[in-house]
Design a protein around this motif. Structure first.
Motif, PDB file in Angstrom:
ATOM      1  N   PHE A 183       0.849  -1.200   0.000  1.00  0.00           N
ATOM      2  CA  PHE A 183       0.000   0.000   0.000  1.00  0.00           C
ATOM      3  C   PHE A 183       0.884   1.250   0.000  1.00  0.00           C
ATOM      4  N   PRO A 184       1.606   1.515  -1.095  1.00  0.00           N
ATOM      5  CA  PRO A 184       2.590   2.589  -1.094  1.00  0.00           C
ATOM      6  C   PRO A 184       2.010   3.985  -0.818  1.00  0.00           C
ATOM      7  N   ASN A 185       0.723   4.195  -1.058  1.00  0.00           N
ATOM      8  CA  ASN A 185       0.138   5.519  -0.852  1.00  0.00           C
ATOM      9  C   ASN A 185      -0.714   5.611   0.414  1.00  0.00           C
ATOM     10  N   SER A 186      -0.678   4.590   1.245  1.00  0.00           N
ATOM     11  CA  SER A 186      -1.518   4.586   2.441  1.00  0.00           C
ATOM     12  C   SER A 186      -0.930   5.464   3.540  1.00  0.00           C
ATOM     13  N   LYS A 187      -1.774   5.837   4.490  1.00  0.00           N
ATOM     14  CA  LYS A 187      -1.310   6.605   5.650  1.00  0.00           C
ATOM     15  C   LYS A 187      -0.287   5.801   6.446  1.00  0.00           C
ATOM     16  N   ALA A 188      -0.524   4.497   6.556  1.00  0.00           N
ATOM     17  CA  ALA A 188       0.404   3.634   7.304  1.00  0.00           C
ATOM     18  C   ALA A 188       1.779   3.638   6.646  1.00  0.00           C
ATOM     19  N   ALA A 189       1.817   3.602   5.314  1.00  0.00           N
ATOM     20  CA  ALA A 189       3.095   3.623   4.597  1.00  0.00           C
ATOM     21  C   ALA A 189       3.800   4.959   4.815  1.00  0.00           C
ATOM     22  N   ALA A 190       3.030   6.038   4.785  1.00  0.00           N
ATOM     23  CA  ALA A 190       3.608   7.370   5.008  1.00  0.00           C
ATOM     24  C   ALA A 190       4.164   7.475   6.426  1.00  0.00           C
ATOM     25  N   MET A 191       3.422   6.923   7.389  1.00  0.00           N
ATOM     26  CA  MET A 191       3.872   6.956   8.773  1.00  0.00           C
ATOM     27  C   MET A 191       5.159   6.138   8.943  1.00  0.00           C
ATOM     28  N   LEU A 192       5.197   4.968   8.316  1.00  0.00           N
ATOM     29  CA  LEU A 192       6.402   4.138   8.378  1.00  0.00           C
ATOM     30  C   LEU A 192       7.599   4.867   7.782  1.00  0.00           C
ATOM     31  N   LYS A 193       7.381   5.516   6.654  1.00  0.00           N
ATOM     32  CA  LYS A 193       8.454   6.259   5.997  1.00  0.00           C
ATOM     33  C   LYS A 193       8.967   7.369   6.924  1.00  0.00           C
ATOM     34  N   GLN A 210       8.772   7.426  10.181  1.00  0.00           N
ATOM     35  CA  GLN A 210       9.480   6.795  11.300  1.00  0.00           C
ATOM     36  C   GLN A 210      10.894   6.391  10.892  1.00  0.00           C
ATOM     37  N   GLU A 211      11.038   5.855   9.684  1.00  0.00           N
ATOM     38  CA  GLU A 211      12.362   5.459   9.196  1.00  0.00           C
ATOM     39  C   GLU A 211      13.271   6.673   9.045  1.00  0.00           C
ATOM     40  N   GLU A 212      12.727   7.771   8.502  1.00  0.00           N
ATOM     41  CA  GLU A 212      13.514   8.993   8.343  1.00  0.00           C
ATOM     42  C   GLU A 212      13.898   9.562   9.701  1.00  0.00           C
ATOM     43  N   ALA A 213      12.964   9.536  10.654  1.00  0.00           N
ATOM     44  CA  ALA A 213      13.234  10.025  12.007  1.00  0.00           C
ATOM     45  C   ALA A 213      14.340   9.200  12.654  1.00  0.00           C
ATOM     46  N   GLU A 214      14.293   7.907  12.452  1.00  0.00           N
ATOM     47  CA  GLU A 214      15.308   7.011  13.023  1.00  0.00           C
ATOM     48  C   GLU A 214      16.688   7.344  12.454  1.00  0.00           C
ATOM     49  N   LYS A 215      16.766   7.640  11.147  1.00  0.00           N
ATOM     50  CA  LYS A 215      18.041   8.018  10.521  1.00  0.00           C
ATOM     51  C   LYS A 215      18.591   9.285  11.157  1.00  0.00           C
ATOM     52  N   VAL A 216      17.727  10.270  11.341  1.00  0.00           N
ATOM     53  CA  VAL A 216      18.137  11.538  11.950  1.00  0.00           C
ATOM     54  C   VAL A 216      18.629  11.290  13.371  1.00  0.00           C
ATOM     55  N   ARG A 217      17.828  10.559  14.146  1.00  0.00           N
ATOM     56  CA  ARG A 217      18.187  10.278  15.546  1.00  0.00           C
ATOM     57  C   ARG A 217      19.529   9.582  15.657  1.00  0.00           C
ATOM     58  N   VAL A 259      12.348  13.207  17.044  1.00  0.00           N
ATOM     59  CA  VAL A 259      11.953  13.024  18.437  1.00  0.00           C
ATOM     60  C   VAL A 259      10.641  12.242  18.492  1.00  0.00           C
ATOM     61  N   ASN A 260      10.662  11.096  19.172  1.00  0.00           N
ATOM     62  CA  ASN A 260       9.438  10.281  19.293  1.00  0.00           C
ATOM     63  C   ASN A 260       9.090   9.974  20.746  1.00  0.00           C
ATOM     64  N   SER A 261       9.861  10.545  21.675  1.00  0.00           N
ATOM     65  CA  SER A 261       9.509  10.461  23.094  1.00  0.00           C
ATOM     66  C   SER A 261      10.138  11.670  23.789  1.00  0.00           C
ATOM     67  N   ILE A 262       9.468  12.125  24.832  1.00  0.00           N
ATOM     68  CA  ILE A 262       9.975  13.257  25.596  1.00  0.00           C
ATOM     69  C   ILE A 262       9.963  12.919  27.077  1.00  0.00           C
ATOM     70  N   PRO A 263      10.820  13.520  27.899  1.00  0.00           N
ATOM     71  CA  PRO A 263      11.784  14.530  27.502  1.00  0.00           C
ATOM     72  C   PRO A 263      12.904  13.948  26.634  1.00  0.00           C
ATOM     73  N   ALA A 264      13.353  14.755  25.699  1.00  0.00           N
ATOM     74  CA  ALA A 264      14.515  14.421  24.872  1.00  0.00           C
ATOM     75  C   ALA A 264      15.408  15.653  24.909  1.00  0.00           C
ATOM     76  N   THR A 265      16.660  15.472  25.279  1.00  0.00           N
ATOM     77  CA  THR A 265      17.559  16.618  25.395  1.00  0.00           C
ATOM     78  C   THR A 265      18.893  16.345  24.708  1.00  0.00           C
ATOM     79  N   TYR A 266      19.490  17.440  24.243  1.00  0.00           N
ATOM     80  CA  TYR A 266      20.833  17.406  23.665  1.00  0.00           C
ATOM     81  C   TYR A 266      21.617  18.552  24.281  1.00  0.00           C
ATOM     82  N   LEU A 267      22.763  18.242  24.849  1.00  0.00           N
ATOM     83  CA  LEU A 267      23.637  19.260  25.414  1.00  0.00           C
ATOM     84  C   LEU A 267      24.720  19.553  24.386  1.00  0.00           C
ATOM     85  N   LEU A 268      24.833  20.835  24.009  1.00  0.00           N
ATOM     86  CA  LEU A 268      25.764  21.244  22.957  1.00  0.00           C
ATOM     87  C   LEU A 268      26.875  22.124  23.517  1.00  0.00           C
TER      88      LEU A 268
END
Length: 169
Positions: A7-17, A19-26, A133-142
């Motif tokens: 289901f490449p155009n489904s909401k679930a597919a968009a959400m998965l995509k 999540q995958e992008e967020a995981e890469k960033v994290r 960010v998928n859970s809070i609190p989430a902090t980064y000290l710079l």
């Protein structure tokens, strides 16, 4: 992954995509990496970006007034801020709240005088999305160059990390 294929155009597919992008960033936001900058406006209408804090030790704090663990950690954050602000410690709050009046009242009541970013989108917050960010609190000290010194430090660990970072400044 199967959802995306079937289901490449489904909401679930968009959400998965997302999540995958967020995981890469994290996974890229590790100790020693430069925290990607942003350019937004704070709740008090001032420009807000990491570049504005060059030379300062900065805590990027993803949080919300409705988040029990976030509110539970606040006394430590406030204590650390009050102790080290004059030495060059700053905080940028990124609120996942949906009600700005509630946020403003809360920060005033708790004497949280640092800048806050708010867009009213809750979990869909623009910066929370950008940084995965998928859970809070989430902090980064710079550090003063915008490099990540530590992530998700709390309590006495936060104060110790800030003290150590300021000693290196």
């Amino acid at each position: 992954a199967q959802v995306k294929q079937d289901f490449p155009n489904s909401k679930a597919a968009a959400m998965l995509k997302r999540q995958e992008e967020a995981e890469k960033v994290r996974t890229a936001l590790t100790t020693g990496a430069t925290f990607p900058d942003f350019s937004e406006m704070s709740t008090d209408g001032k420009p807000l970006s990491i570049a504005n804090y060059k030379g300062k030790v900065v805590l990027i704090d993803f949080w919300a007034t409705w988040c029990g663990p976030c509110v539970g950690e606040l006394p430590n954050v406030i204590k650390t801020y009050e102790k080290h602000h004059k030495e060059g410690f700053e905080i940028i709050g990124i609120s996942l709240d949906k009600d700005q009046k509630k946020l403003d009242d809360f920060t005033k009541q708790k004497k949280m005088t640092w800048s806050q970013y708010f867009d009213g989108k809750g979990w869909e917050n623009k910066l929370a999305q950008k940084y995965g960010v998928n859970s809070i609190p989430a902090t980064y000290l710079l550090d003063g160059e915008g490099k990540i010194i530590a992530a998700n430090v709390r309590g006495e660990e936060l104060e110790a990390a800030v003290t150590a970072a300021l000693a290196k400044k």
